[in-house]
Motif scaffolding. Sequence first.
Motif, PDB file in Angstrom:
ATOM      1  N   VAL A 124     -25.574  55.405   5.802  1.00 51.28           N
ATOM      2  CA  VAL A 124     -24.897  55.973   4.628  1.00 51.28           C
ATOM      3  C   VAL A 124     -24.637  57.457   4.861  1.00 51.28           C
ATOM      4  N   GLN A 125     -25.609  58.151   5.434  1.00 50.68           N
ATOM      5  CA  GLN A 125     -25.424  59.565   5.744  1.00 50.68           C
ATOM      6  C   GLN A 125     -24.290  59.773   6.743  1.00 50.68           C
ATOM      7  N   VAL A 126     -24.173  58.861   7.712  1.00 53.50           N
ATOM      8  CA  VAL A 126     -23.065  58.941   8.677  1.00 53.50           C
ATOM      9  C   VAL A 126     -21.734  58.780   7.947  1.00 53.50           C
ATOM     10  N   ARG A 127     -21.639  57.789   7.082  1.00 50.04           N
ATOM     11  CA  ARG A 127     -20.409  57.581   6.321  1.00 50.04           C
ATOM     12  C   ARG A 127     -20.054  58.813   5.495  1.00 50.04           C
ATOM     13  N   MET A 128     -21.050  59.395   4.887  1.00 52.18           N
ATOM     14  CA  MET A 128     -20.806  60.574   4.058  1.00 52.18           C
ATOM     15  C   MET A 128     -20.385  61.763   4.913  1.00 52.18           C
ATOM     16  N   ALA A 129     -21.007  61.919   6.071  1.00 51.73           N
ATOM     17  CA  ALA A 129     -20.674  63.046   6.940  1.00 51.73           C
ATOM     18  C   ALA A 129     -19.258  62.934   7.493  1.00 51.73           C
ATOM     19  N   LEU A 130     -18.851  61.708   7.823  1.00 52.66           N
ATOM     20  CA  LEU A 130     -17.532  61.510   8.424  1.00 52.66           C
ATOM     21  C   LEU A 130     -16.403  61.531   7.401  1.00 52.66           C
ATOM     22  N   TRP A 131     -16.615  60.855   6.268  1.00 53.18           N
ATOM     23  CA  TRP A 131     -15.507  60.662   5.326  1.00 53.18           C
ATOM     24  C   TRP A 131     -15.803  61.100   3.899  1.00 53.18           C
ATOM     25  N   CYS A 132     -17.036  61.435   3.597  1.00 49.91           N
ATOM     26  CA  CYS A 132     -17.447  61.790   2.229  1.00 49.91           C
ATOM     27  C   CYS A 132     -16.950  60.736   1.240  1.00 49.91           C
ATOM     28  N   LEU A 133     -17.409  59.504   1.467  1.00 49.50           N
ATOM     29  CA  LEU A 133     -17.026  58.382   0.615  1.00 49.50           C
ATOM     30  C   LEU A 133     -18.285  57.778  -0.016  1.00 49.50           C
ATOM     31  N   PRO A 134     -18.747  58.349  -1.119  1.00 50.57           N
ATOM     32  CA  PRO A 134     -19.895  57.748  -1.800  1.00 50.57           C
ATOM     33  C   PRO A 134     -19.501  56.443  -2.471  1.00 50.57           C
ATOM     34  N   TYR A 135     -20.418  55.489  -2.482  1.00 55.35           N
ATOM     35  CA  TYR A 135     -20.204  54.216  -3.165  1.00 55.35           C
ATOM     36  C   TYR A 135     -20.739  54.301  -4.590  1.00 55.35           C
ATOM     37  N   GLY A 136     -20.501  53.239  -5.343  1.00 62.34           N
ATOM     38  CA  GLY A 136     -20.927  53.223  -6.738  1.00 62.34           C
ATOM     39  C   GLY A 136     -22.422  53.324  -6.923  1.00 62.34           C
ATOM     40  N   ASP A 137     -23.205  52.865  -5.927  1.00 59.33           N
ATOM     41  CA  ASP A 137     -24.658  52.960  -6.065  1.00 59.33           C
ATOM     42  C   ASP A 137     -25.173  54.384  -5.862  1.00 59.33           C
ATOM     43  N   GLN A 138     -24.252  55.328  -5.688  1.00 59.48           N
ATOM     44  CA  GLN A 138     -24.627  56.744  -5.639  1.00 59.48           C
ATOM     45  C   GLN A 138     -24.289  57.447  -6.953  1.00 59.48           C
ATOM     46  N   ALA A 139     -24.033  56.657  -7.996  1.00 59.66           N
ATOM     47  CA  ALA A 139     -23.824  57.179  -9.353  1.00 59.66           C
ATOM     48  C   ALA A 139     -22.670  58.182  -9.420  1.00 59.66           C
ATOM     49  N   LEU A 140     -21.472  57.684  -9.301  1.00 62.75           N
ATOM     50  CA  LEU A 140     -20.289  58.536  -9.370  1.00 62.75           C
ATOM     51  C   LEU A 140     -20.134  59.142 -10.762  1.00 62.75           C
ATOM     52  N   PHE A 141     -19.733  60.397 -10.802  1.00 55.90           N
ATOM     53  CA  PHE A 141     -19.410  61.029 -12.081  1.00 55.90           C
ATOM     54  C   PHE A 141     -18.113  61.813 -11.930  1.00 55.90           C
ATOM     55  N   MET A 142     -17.402  61.965 -13.044  1.00 58.99           N
ATOM     56  CA  MET A 142     -16.091  62.624 -12.989  1.00 58.99           C
ATOM     57  C   MET A 142     -15.688  63.127 -14.365  1.00 58.99           C
ATOM     58  N   ARG A 143     -14.772  64.065 -14.361  1.00 61.33           N
ATOM     59  CA  ARG A 143     -14.249  64.569 -15.623  1.00 61.33           C
ATOM     60  C   ARG A 143     -13.433  63.472 -16.308  1.00 61.33           C
ATOM     61  N   ARG A 144     -13.576  63.405 -17.613  1.00 53.57           N
ATOM     62  CA  ARG A 144     -12.808  62.416 -18.367  1.00 53.57           C
ATOM     63  C   ARG A 144     -11.310  62.592 -18.143  1.00 53.57           C
ATOM     64  N   GLU A 145     -10.839  63.840 -18.123  1.00 58.65           N
ATOM     65  CA  GLU A 145      -9.411  64.092 -17.962  1.00 58.65           C
ATOM     66  C   GLU A 145      -8.910  63.604 -16.605  1.00 58.65           C
TER      67      GLU A 145
END
Length: 222
Positions: A124-145
């Motif tokens: 998972v760390q490799v995936r994040m380092a290469l592409w910065c693609l967190p999955y849903g099990d990493q608790a995504l958060f975002m602005r409502r707008e």
Amino acid sequence: MTISVVIPTLNEGAQLADTLLSVREDGLEIIVVDGGSEDETVQLARETGAWVLESDRGRARQLRTGSEQATGEIILFLHADTTLAEGWVSAVEAVMEDPQCAGGAFEFRLAERGFRAYWIEFWVQVRMALWCLPYGDQALFMRREVLERMGGVPIVPVMEDLDLVRGIKRAGELRVLPLAATTSARRYNRRGTVRTVGAHLYALVGWALNWDRQRIAERIGR
């Protein structure tokens, strides 16, 4: 800055209590969107003070239902078998004070420890380092707008989490907080580690190449 936590559920009575306990804090809006549970999931959610909504089954549809009813300026999508570390609220608030930040995620950690957990976390760390693609099990958060501008959570059979990540990146910066989202290893236990990792890789490639989502879902058993 207000935060709404949206949790999709389906027969999650054995997992949900710890998840709700980890995010229970004054001022937070906790929304559990149930897809037709036949166990104590709904009762448990209501007893803990969560706002319970009913939805057709399907994670993307449940996330969309919850996010459309949420009132927070920040929407955090949390799996029912995932807990957040103490201090997560202030960490999210701090990073979202930067107007350049459109959303983010947490570091991935498995609840069950041992060599297998370290091996999975490494990739998972490799995936994040290469592409910065967190999955849903990493608790995504975002602005409502940001979510509203992208048309809400896309109703797709699989990989809606990466669609959300793409929406965040198009709107601004995506920040990964140095706090753990600790998730159950049950899917690895159920299907086997190699098979599960292989399914994730297949789905990732399919998403990147814009393959038919229904075909991807069928191939990985979703």
